[in-house]
Scaffold this active site. Structure first.
Site, PDB file in Angstrom:
ATOM      1  N   TYR A 117      14.726   1.625 -10.090  1.00 36.28           N
ATOM      2  CA  TYR A 117      15.388   1.514  -8.729  1.00 36.28           C
ATOM      3  C   TYR A 117      16.515   0.335  -9.053  1.00 36.28           C
ATOM      4  O   TYR A 117      16.564  -0.165 -10.098  1.00 36.28           O
ATOM      5  CB  TYR A 117      14.489   1.119  -7.601  1.00 36.28           C
ATOM      6  CG  TYR A 117      13.705   2.294  -7.154  1.00 36.28           C
ATOM      7  CD1 TYR A 117      14.368   3.454  -6.758  1.00 36.28           C
ATOM      8  CD2 TYR A 117      12.438   2.431  -7.727  1.00 36.28           C
ATOM      9  CE1 TYR A 117      13.743   4.782  -6.174  1.00 36.28           C
ATOM     10  CE2 TYR A 117      11.764   3.635  -7.403  1.00 36.28           C
ATOM     11  CZ  TYR A 117      12.316   4.568  -6.960  1.00 36.28           C
ATOM     12  OH  TYR A 117      11.680   5.790  -6.606  1.00 36.28           O
ATOM     13  N   GLY A 161      -2.656   1.161 -17.465  1.00 39.01           N
ATOM     14  CA  GLY A 161      -3.858   1.921 -18.192  1.00 39.01           C
ATOM     15  C   GLY A 161      -4.958   1.137 -18.444  1.00 39.01           C
ATOM     16  O   GLY A 161      -5.724   1.254 -19.473  1.00 39.01           O
ATOM     17  N   THR A 168       2.670   3.075  -3.683  1.00 42.57           N
ATOM     18  CA  THR A 168       3.062   3.747  -2.455  1.00 42.57           C
ATOM     19  C   THR A 168       2.186   4.851  -1.869  1.00 42.57           C
ATOM     20  O   THR A 168       1.863   5.745  -2.911  1.00 42.57           O
ATOM     21  CB  THR A 168       4.543   4.212  -2.824  1.00 42.57           C
ATOM     22  OG1 THR A 168       5.400   3.178  -3.049  1.00 42.57           O
ATOM     23  CG2 THR A 168       4.961   5.174  -1.709  1.00 42.57           C
TER      24      THR A 168
HETATM   25  C1  LIG Z   1       0.285   6.579  -6.254  1.00 43.67           C
HETATM   26  C2  LIG Z   1       0.901   5.772  -6.995  1.00 43.67           C
HETATM   27  C3  LIG Z   1       1.759   4.856  -6.252  1.00 43.67           C
HETATM   28  C4  LIG Z   1       2.430   3.735  -6.861  1.00 43.67           C
HETATM   29  N1  LIG Z   1       3.687   3.086  -6.167  1.00 43.67           N
HETATM   30  C5  LIG Z   1       4.137   1.850  -6.762  1.00 43.67           C
HETATM   31  C6  LIG Z   1       4.918   1.144  -6.171  1.00 43.67           C
HETATM   32  O1  LIG Z   1       5.072   1.291  -4.733  1.00 43.67           O
HETATM   33  N2  LIG Z   1       5.456  -0.046  -6.639  1.00 43.67           N
HETATM   34  C7  LIG Z   1       5.172  -0.464  -7.991  1.00 43.67           C
HETATM   35  O2  LIG Z   1       5.709  -1.179  -8.474  1.00 43.67           O
HETATM   36  N3  LIG Z   1       4.302   0.309  -8.641  1.00 43.67           N
HETATM   37  C8  LIG Z   1       3.843   1.668  -8.091  1.00 43.67           C
HETATM   38  N4  LIG Z   1       3.029   2.611  -8.963  1.00 43.67           N
HETATM   39  C9  LIG Z   1       2.730   2.245 -10.082  1.00 43.67           C
HETATM   40  C10 LIG Z   1       1.340   1.291 -10.291  1.00 43.67           C
HETATM   41  O3  LIG Z   1       1.545   0.025  -9.477  1.00 43.67           O
HETATM   42  C11 LIG Z   1       0.908   0.876 -11.731  1.00 43.67           C
HETATM   43  O4  LIG Z   1       1.899   0.298 -12.487  1.00 43.67           O
HETATM   44  C12 LIG Z   1       0.534   2.177 -12.858  1.00 43.67           C
HETATM   45  O5  LIG Z   1      -0.236   3.078 -11.703  1.00 43.67           O
HETATM   46  C13 LIG Z   1      -0.206   2.046 -13.773  1.00 43.67           C
HETATM   47  O6  LIG Z   1      -1.253   1.060 -13.350  1.00 43.67           O
HETATM   48  P1  LIG Z   1      -2.894   1.989 -13.490  1.00 43.67           P
HETATM   49  O7  LIG Z   1      -3.121   2.212 -14.906  1.00 43.67           O
HETATM   50  O8  LIG Z   1      -3.931   0.691 -13.100  1.00 43.67           O
HETATM   51  O9  LIG Z   1      -2.893   2.841 -12.633  1.00 43.67           O
HETATM   52  C14 LIG Z   1       2.245   3.532  -8.025  1.00 43.67           C
HETATM   53  C15 LIG Z   1       1.443   4.206  -8.966  1.00 43.67           C
HETATM   54  C16 LIG Z   1       0.685   5.330  -8.146  1.00 43.67           C
HETATM   55  C17 LIG Z   1      -0.414   6.124  -9.039  1.00 43.67           C
END
Ligand SMILES: Cc1cc2nc3c(=O)[nH]c(=O)nc-3n(C[C@H](O)[C@H](O)[C@H](O)COP(=O)(O)O)c2cc1C
Length: 309
Positions: free
Chosen positions: A142, A252, A28
């Site tokens: 949610y 992560g 998002t």
């Molecule tokens: C800015 C931001 C927005 C996110 N928006 C969503 C979203 O819309 N839907 C969702 O399921 N997870 C959302 N997440 C979670 C990410 O999809 C992901 O699960 C989380 O950042 C961990 O993954 P990473 O370590 O690769 O960042 C969001 C994370 C970030 C940082």
């Protein structure tokens, strides 16, 4: 990473051919629709893009400029995104999001039926908008997560409904002919009153409910699993045993851990959120083992093109 590495190995997701296993996780970003085309197009080299959470109906959410898929204008806006991503050789699914019923105890049969029907029409709109499929967001805090996770116990009424809600949503979305994935976060630890806690371990009731749900997910195109707050590869192995289909691991991951997840067979692909925010060319950077840029969190949910595209 060598170019013959596990993450760059092509794979099929049902009848969809992915050129690599680097998935863009939903993020998002609270930006206007006209910027979204460039944002997603720049990331078209991902094996698969999953869009930001996109509302299935007109409901209040705690973020500005959240997209939807319930009006013709929204469908037309998304069509511009999917057309360009496809022209550039990419694949893109939309994450369908229902924020929850208001007030939280409004889980009456007719309201649940309305929510399920909203998923169906949003999925039909997703096909009209040119998406390759939908991902049902059953993670986080949610509506659907409230029905699965006892930790979100301030919404016990949703928890009473249980896995039936998710299974009904899957069934109804499948009737549109869409490819359907589901995102789950069994290790989700934050609630409205408690912050995310890296030491949190779900109790037996929670794990057993998620086990039951995962066993029911045979008809899915893929399962997108967000792991524990403190990174732990083994946590995904539990679900690999329960789910035969295409499994995307998240939370992560870095290049080495993602390679290990795919190489060991624990996951078919790995998704990245923060790395894709800061590195639109993440696949190329992985291929060349180049240093990654780090995102400035200040621009996560605010701003225009800066810190976004
Ligand atoms: C800015 C931001 C927005 C996110 N928006 C969503 C979203 O819309 N839907 C969702 O399921 N997870 C959302 N997440 C979670 C990410 O999809 C992901 O699960 C989380 O950042 C961990 O993954 P990473 O370590 O690769 O960042 C969001 C994370 C970030 C940082």
């Amino acid at each position: 990473m060598s170019q013959g590495s596990a993450l760059l190995r092509p794979v099929t997701l049902g009848d969809l051919k992915l050129p690599n296993r680097v998935v863009m996780a939903p993020t998002t970003r609270c930006r206007p629709p006209e910027l979204r085309v460039l944002y997603y197009a720049r990331r078209a080299s991902a094996g698969l893009i999953v869009t930001e959470g996109t509302l299935v109906s007109d409901q209040p959410v705690p973020f500005p400029q959240v997209p939807g898929l319930f009006t013709p204008e929204q469908v037309a806006g998304w069509r511009r995104v999917t057309d360009l991503v496809h022209t550039l050789g990419g694949r893109i699914m939309v994450q369908l999001w229902h924020a929850g019923l208001t007030p939280p105890d409004a889980m009456t049969p007719s309201e649940i039926a309305t929510a399920v029907a909203d998923y169906r029409s949003a999925a039909a709109n997703a096909l009209r908008a040119g998406f390759d499929g939908v991902e049902i967001a059953a993670n986080g805090t949610y509506l659907i997560a409230q029905s699965l996770n006892p930790r979100l116990n301030h919404r016990t009424d949703a928890y009473r409904v249980g896995p039936r809600l998710l299974l009904d949503v899957i069934d109804t979305v499948l009737t549109t002919g869409c490819r359907v994935g589901v995102r789950l976060s069994p290790y989700w630890c934050a609630t409205d009153s408690t912050p995310a806690c890296p030491d949190y371990i779900p109790d037996g009731e929670t794990l057993s409910r998620y086990d039951d749900v995962v066993r029911e997910l045979d008809s899915l195109s893929y399962l997108h699993l967000r792991g524990p707050a403190a990174f732990e590869l083994d946590a995904f192995a539990r679900y690999r045993k329960l789910f035969d289909g295409f499994l995307v691991a998240n939370n992560g991951f870095a290049l080495d851990s993602a390679e290990a997840a795919v190489e060991s067979g624990i996951a078919d692909a790995v998704s990245f959120a923060r790395h894709f925010i800061a590195n639109p060319d993440l696949v190329t950077r992985f291929a060349l083992d180049q240093e990654l840029s780090v995102a400035d969190r200040a621009f996560n949910y605010v701003g225009g093109p800066v810190g976004y595209v």
